[in-house]
Design an enzyme around this catalytic site. Structure first.
Site, PDB file in Angstrom:
ATOM      1  N   ASP A   9       0.842  -1.142  -0.113  1.00 51.37           N
ATOM      2  CA  ASP A   9      -0.021  -0.557  -0.246  1.00 51.37           C
ATOM      3  C   ASP A   9       1.006   1.275  -0.065  1.00 51.37           C
ATOM      4  O   ASP A   9       2.054   1.630   0.481  1.00 51.37           O
ATOM      5  CB  ASP A   9      -1.117  -0.251   1.459  1.00 51.37           C
ATOM      6  CG  ASP A   9      -2.050   0.820   1.516  1.00 51.37           C
ATOM      7  OD1 ASP A   9      -2.839   1.494   1.181  1.00 51.37           O
ATOM      8  OD2 ASP A   9      -1.547   2.477   1.730  1.00 51.37           O
TER       9      ASP A   9
ATOM     10  N   ASN B  68      -1.825  12.785  -3.235  1.00 56.22           N
ATOM     11  CA  ASN B  68      -3.180  13.486  -4.374  1.00 56.22           C
ATOM     12  C   ASN B  68      -2.883  14.288  -3.681  1.00 56.22           C
ATOM     13  O   ASN B  68      -3.300  15.366  -4.532  1.00 56.22           O
ATOM     14  CB  ASN B  68      -4.287  12.723  -4.161  1.00 56.22           C
ATOM     15  CG  ASN B  68      -4.125  11.157  -4.799  1.00 56.22           C
ATOM     16  OD1 ASN B  68      -3.446  11.452  -5.732  1.00 56.22           O
ATOM     17  ND2 ASN B  68      -5.074  10.456  -4.997  1.00 56.22           N
TER      18      ASN B  68
ATOM     19  N   GLU C  28      -5.117   2.685  -3.768  1.00 51.67           N
ATOM     20  CA  GLU C  28      -3.664   2.798  -3.958  1.00 51.67           C
ATOM     21  C   GLU C  28      -2.815   1.039  -3.174  1.00 51.67           C
ATOM     22  O   GLU C  28      -1.754   1.112  -2.838  1.00 51.67           O
ATOM     23  CB  GLU C  28      -2.725   3.925  -3.762  1.00 51.67           C
ATOM     24  CG  GLU C  28      -2.422   3.619  -1.402  1.00 51.67           C
ATOM     25  CD  GLU C  28      -3.853   3.834  -0.702  1.00 51.67           C
ATOM     26  OE1 GLU C  28      -4.923   3.499  -1.698  1.00 51.67           O
ATOM     27  OE2 GLU C  28      -3.710   3.926   0.060  1.00 51.67           O
TER      28      GLU C  28
HETATM   29  N1  LIG Z   1      -4.679   9.268  -8.616  1.00 56.77           N
HETATM   30  C1  LIG Z   1      -5.811   8.316  -7.649  1.00 56.77           C
HETATM   31  N2  LIG Z   1      -5.440   7.868  -6.299  1.00 56.77           N
HETATM   32  C2  LIG Z   1      -6.587   7.247  -6.120  1.00 56.77           C
HETATM   33  C3  LIG Z   1      -6.897   6.248  -7.026  1.00 56.77           C
HETATM   34  N3  LIG Z   1      -7.745   5.677  -5.944  1.00 56.77           N
HETATM   35  C4  LIG Z   1      -7.414   5.740  -5.279  1.00 56.77           C
HETATM   36  N4  LIG Z   1      -7.169   6.738  -4.474  1.00 56.77           N
HETATM   37  C5  LIG Z   1      -6.546   7.702  -3.826  1.00 56.77           C
HETATM   38  O1  LIG Z   1      -5.995   6.765  -2.640  1.00 56.77           O
HETATM   39  C6  LIG Z   1      -5.694   7.924  -1.207  1.00 56.77           C
HETATM   40  C7  LIG Z   1      -5.967   6.331  -0.273  1.00 56.77           C
HETATM   41  O2  LIG Z   1      -6.321   7.309   0.945  1.00 56.77           O
HETATM   42  P1  LIG Z   1      -5.912   6.628   2.428  1.00 56.77           P
HETATM   43  O3  LIG Z   1      -7.005   5.309   2.061  1.00 56.77           O
HETATM   44  O4  LIG Z   1      -6.963   7.603   3.058  1.00 56.77           O
HETATM   45  O5  LIG Z   1      -4.566   5.941   3.266  1.00 56.77           O
HETATM   46  P2  LIG Z   1      -3.632   6.946   2.528  1.00 56.77           P
HETATM   47  O6  LIG Z   1      -3.660   8.631   2.607  1.00 56.77           O
HETATM   48  O7  LIG Z   1      -2.078   6.493   1.479  1.00 56.77           O
HETATM   49  O8  LIG Z   1      -2.526   6.779   3.770  1.00 56.77           O
HETATM   50  P3  LIG Z   1      -1.844   5.407   4.652  1.00 56.77           P
HETATM   51  O9  LIG Z   1      -2.573   4.135   3.851  1.00 56.77           O
HETATM   52  O10 LIG Z   1      -2.464   5.113   5.886  1.00 56.77           O
HETATM   53  O11 LIG Z   1      -0.976   6.052   4.105  1.00 56.77           O
HETATM   54  C8  LIG Z   1      -7.288   8.810  -1.453  1.00 56.77           C
HETATM   55  O12 LIG Z   1      -7.352   9.435  -1.411  1.00 56.77           O
HETATM   56  C9  LIG Z   1      -7.944   7.814  -3.322  1.00 56.77           C
HETATM   57  O13 LIG Z   1      -8.649   8.870  -3.455  1.00 56.77           O
HETATM   58  C10 LIG Z   1      -6.315   6.364  -8.205  1.00 56.77           C
HETATM   59  O14 LIG Z   1      -6.419   5.202  -8.894  1.00 56.77           O
HETATM   60  N5  LIG Z   1      -5.901   7.174  -8.289  1.00 56.77           N
END
Ligand SMILES: Nc1nc2c(ncn2[C@@H]2O[C@H](COP(=O)(O)OP(=O)(O)OP(=O)(O)O)[C@@H](O)[C@H]2O)c(=O)[nH]1
Length: 552
Positions: A430, A438, A473
C-alpha cells in the site's frame, strides 16, 4: 478314283489331327498345295470374326514377287466389292478369272503379276456356321490354265482339311474375341482410372495436362489447346505439345494465343464459332481447305503451325452448356477419327467441363476458407484483447480485483491439495500517505505514481506470481511456491527500490514509499482468513511508521 493313295491320305489326316493351331493347319495345307504343283502361287483368305471380310492368312507369290508376300499378309478383303473372292464366297462355286473374262480391276491384277489365270475356290466346310464358305483359296497360274483334273485334286485335298479348318477358324475367332474383350476391359479400367484422376485434381493446369495426355495417347494429335469463357470472352488457357521436339513451336504458338480474349462473336474465330454452335467440328485435312477465308487470329495461329492437317474443335461442356473450347491439331499427318473416337471425345469433353468447374469451385472454396481463417484469426485476437481487458486494470496494466479473486481461489485449492509441500504466500502493498500525495500533486500525478509503482512491482515478480491492483492505492501479490521468508525478501526488495527512486509524474519527479504486509497459507485457511492476516500485517506496518514490511 481318288488321286491320293490311302497311305498318303492317312499321313495327311494324321498331320491334320496333330495340328495345334489354325496356323499349323494352314501351313500343312499350303505344303500339300505346293507339293501338288498345280499352281505358281496361292493365297488362303479366311473369314474374319466379324464375317464382313476375308483376311489373307497365307500367301505364296510367283517366284519373282516373293519379296512382296509379307506386305500382303493380313490384308483385309471386303466381301462386297464384287471381285474374285467376294464372288467365290457368294456363289460358293469355283470362280476362274483370265484375260478373256476379267473385269478392268482384275485385268490390272493379272497384268501386274503376269498371271494367266486366277481361280477362287470357296472353302465350303461341312457344318460350318451359317453354311457360308469359311474362306477362299486363290490359285495363281502364270502359264496355261489349270486343267479341271488338277482342280479335282485340290478339291480332294481340301476335302481332308475343311472340317478341321472350320473348327480351328472358329476357335481362333473365339480367341480373338476373347483377346479383344480383355483389351476392352483393360481400356475401360484405364479410362475409369483417368476419370478418377481427373476428378481428384484441383489445379486447372494439371487437368489440361492429364486430359491432353489421355487424348494424345489415344489419337495421334500433336498439339492441344484449351480456352475458357470468362467475362463474355473466350480466353486462351493452355497449349500442350505431344512431344518435347514440338516445345519451341508450342511456345511460339502460345505467345500468339495469349493475345486472346476473343469476343463471343462467331466471326472473331472458328473457335468461337464452334462454341456458339455448341457442336464439335472436324476438319479432316486443313491443307485441302487452307484457301478458304479465315478469321485473322486463326490465320496467324494456323500459319505458326506451318503444316496443320487434321483439326478437331470441341466445346467443353458443363451441364450440357458450353463453358469453353478444346482443340486438337495434327501436324504433317492426318488423323482418322472413327465414330467411336468422336463419341469418346464428346463424352470426355463433358467430363472435362465437370472437372474444370469442380476445380474452380474448389479454388473459390479455398479462397473462402482463407478468408474465414483470416476472420477467425482477427476474432481470436479480439477475444484475447477482450479477455485481457476484462482481467487487467487499465491504469496499471496489472491484473484486476476479479482476477485476483479467481486466482486466489484456484491457488488455495491447489495448495490445500498439495499439503505441506507447496507453500503459498500473499503480499499486500500500500502506498503511504497517498491521500496527501494526491492533495499535494494532483490526482493525475497520483495516477502516474500508481502506474510507476505497479511497474516496479511487476519488475520484481516471477512469471508464476500474480500481481494485482486490489483497489485504490493497494496492491496484492499471490506468490505460489513461496514461503514466508521469500515473501518478506520480495516485499523488502520492492519497498527498497521504490523508496530509492524518484518517478516521473505530470507534476515532476516524485518519490513515495510503500508499506507491505505478508503471510502464508496455513491449513484450514479460506480466502478471507488468508487475506485478513495479510491485511493485519499491513496494518502493523502502517502502525509502526510505514515504509516497512511486516509479516504474520
Ligand atoms: N490518483 C489516484 N488516487 C487514488 C486512486 N484510487 C484511490 N486513490 C486515492 O488514494 C487515497 C487513499 O487514501 P487512504 O486510504 O486514506 O490512505 P493513505 O492516504 O495512503 O494513508 P495510508 O495508507 O494510511 O498511508 C485516497 O485519497 C484515494 O482517493 C486512483 O486511482 N488514482
Amino acid at each position: 478314283m481318288p488321286f491320293l493313295a490311302p497311305e498318303r491320305t492317312y499321313q495327311i489326316i494324321n498331320g491334320i489331327i496333330n495340328a495345334e493351331r489354325l496356323d499349323d493347319l494352314l501351313d500343312l495345307l499350303c505344303a500339300e498345295i505346293v507339293a501338288l504343283g498345280v499352281a505358281d502361287g496361292y493365297l488362303v483368305n479366311m473369314r474374319d470374326a466379324s464375317g464382313g471380310y476375308l483376311s489373307c492368312l497365307k500367301i505364296r507369290y510367283p517366284a519373282e514377287y516373293q519379296n512382296l508376300e509379307q506386305s500382303y499378309l493380313g490384308y483385309k478383303i471386303p466381301l462386297d466389292n464384287g471381285q474374285l473372292n467376294a464372288r467365290a464366297m457368294a456363289t460358293r462355286e469355283l470362280v476362274r478369272v483370265n484375260p478373256g473374262n476379267a473385269n478392268s480391276e482384275e485385268q490390272n491384277i493379272l497384268l501386274y503379276w503376269k498371271i494367266q489365270e486366277m481361280t477362287g475356290m470357296p472353302l465350303c466346310a461341312p457344318g460350318a456356321p451359317a453354311g457360308a464358305p469359311i474362306g477362299v483359296l486363290v490359285l495363281l497360274k502364270q502359264g496355261p490354265a489349270i486343267p479341271d483334273e488338277d482342280f479335282a485334286k485340290v478339291q480332294e485335298l481340301l476335302g481332308l482339311f475343311l472340317a478341321s479348318l472350320s473348327r480351328w477358324l472358329h476357335f481362333s475367332h473365339l480367341e480373338q474375341l476373347h483377346d479383344e474383350a480383355t483389351a476392352a476391359v483393360a481400356e475401360n479400367q484405364r479410362l475409369l482410372q483417368f476419370l478418377d484422376d481427373m476428378t481428384s485434381l484441383t489445379s486447372l493446369d494439371k487437368i489440361y495436362e492429364l486430359f491432353a495426355a489421355e487424348l494424345i495417347r489415344q489419337l495421334p494429335f500433336d498439339l492441344a489447346s484449351f480456352y475458357l469463357v470468362e467475362d463474355d470472352h473466350l480466353h486462351f488457357r493452355k497449349a500442350i505439345a505431344a512431344r518435347p521436339q514440338l516445345e519451341s513451336l508450342r511456345q511460339e504458338w502460345e505467345h500468339h494465343l495469349l493475345q486472346t480474349p476473343y469476343p463471343l462473336d462467331p466471326t472473331a474465330s472458328g473457335l468461337v464459332y464452334v462454341m456458339l454452335r455448341d457442336e464439335a467440328m472436324v476438319f479432316p485435312d486443313f491443307q485441302e481447305i487452307r484457301h478458304l477465308p479465315l478469321a485473322g487470329y486463326d490465320k496467324k495461329s494456323l500459319a505458326i503451325l506451318r503444316t496443320p492437317r487434321t483439326l478437331f474443335i470441341s466445346p467443353i461442356r458443363h451441364h450440357k452448356k458450353p463453358i469453353g473450347i478444346f482443340a486438337l491439331y495434327s501436324l504433317e499427318h492426318t488423323v482418322e477419327l472413327s465414330n467411336a473416337d468422336l463419341d469418346l471425345l464428346g463424352d470426355l469433353s463433358s467430363f472435362l467441363g465437370t472437372a474444370i468447374t469442380n476445380s474452380k469451385l474448389y479454388a473459390t472454396s479455398q479462397e473462402q476458407v482463407l478468408e474465414i481463417r483470416h476472420l477467425n484469426a482477427m476474432l481470436e485476437e479480439k477475444v484475447e484483447a477482450l479477455a485481457k481487458q476484462a482481467s487487467t486494470d487499465q491504469l496499471t496494466g496489472l491484473f484486476n480485483f476479479r482476477t485476483f479473486e479467481d486466482e486466489l481461489v484456484r491457488r488455495l485449492h491447489e495448495t490445500a491439495r498439495a499439503g505441506d509441500h507447496e507453500p503459498l504466500a500473499l503480499l499486500l502493498i500500500d502506498i503511504d500517505h497517498f491521500k496527501r500525495f494526491n492533495d499535494t500533486n494532483g490526482h493525475a500525478a497520483g495516477n502516474d505514481i500508481l502506474a510507476a509503482v505497479a511497474q516496479e512491482i511487476g519488475r520484481h515478480t516471477r512469471q508464476s506470481d500474480k500481481a494485482c491492483r486490489y483497489g485504490g492505492e493497494e496492491f496484492v501479490l499471490i506468490l505460489p511456491k513461496c514461503g514466508l521468508e521469500g515473501a518478506i525478501q520480495l516485499a523488502e526488495r520492492i519497498r527498497d527500490s521504490i523508496e530509492c527512486q524518484a518517478f516521473a509524474t505530470c507534476a515532476g519527479q516524485r518519490s513515495v514509499t510503500v508499506s507491505a504486509g505478508c503471510t502464508i497459507y496455513r491449513p484450514g485457511d479460506d480466502r478471507q482468513a488468508l487475506f485478513n492476516r495479510a491485511d493485519q500485517a499491513l496494518y502493523q506496518a502502517k502502525e509502526r511508521g510505514r515504509n516497512r514490511v511486516c509479516s504474520l
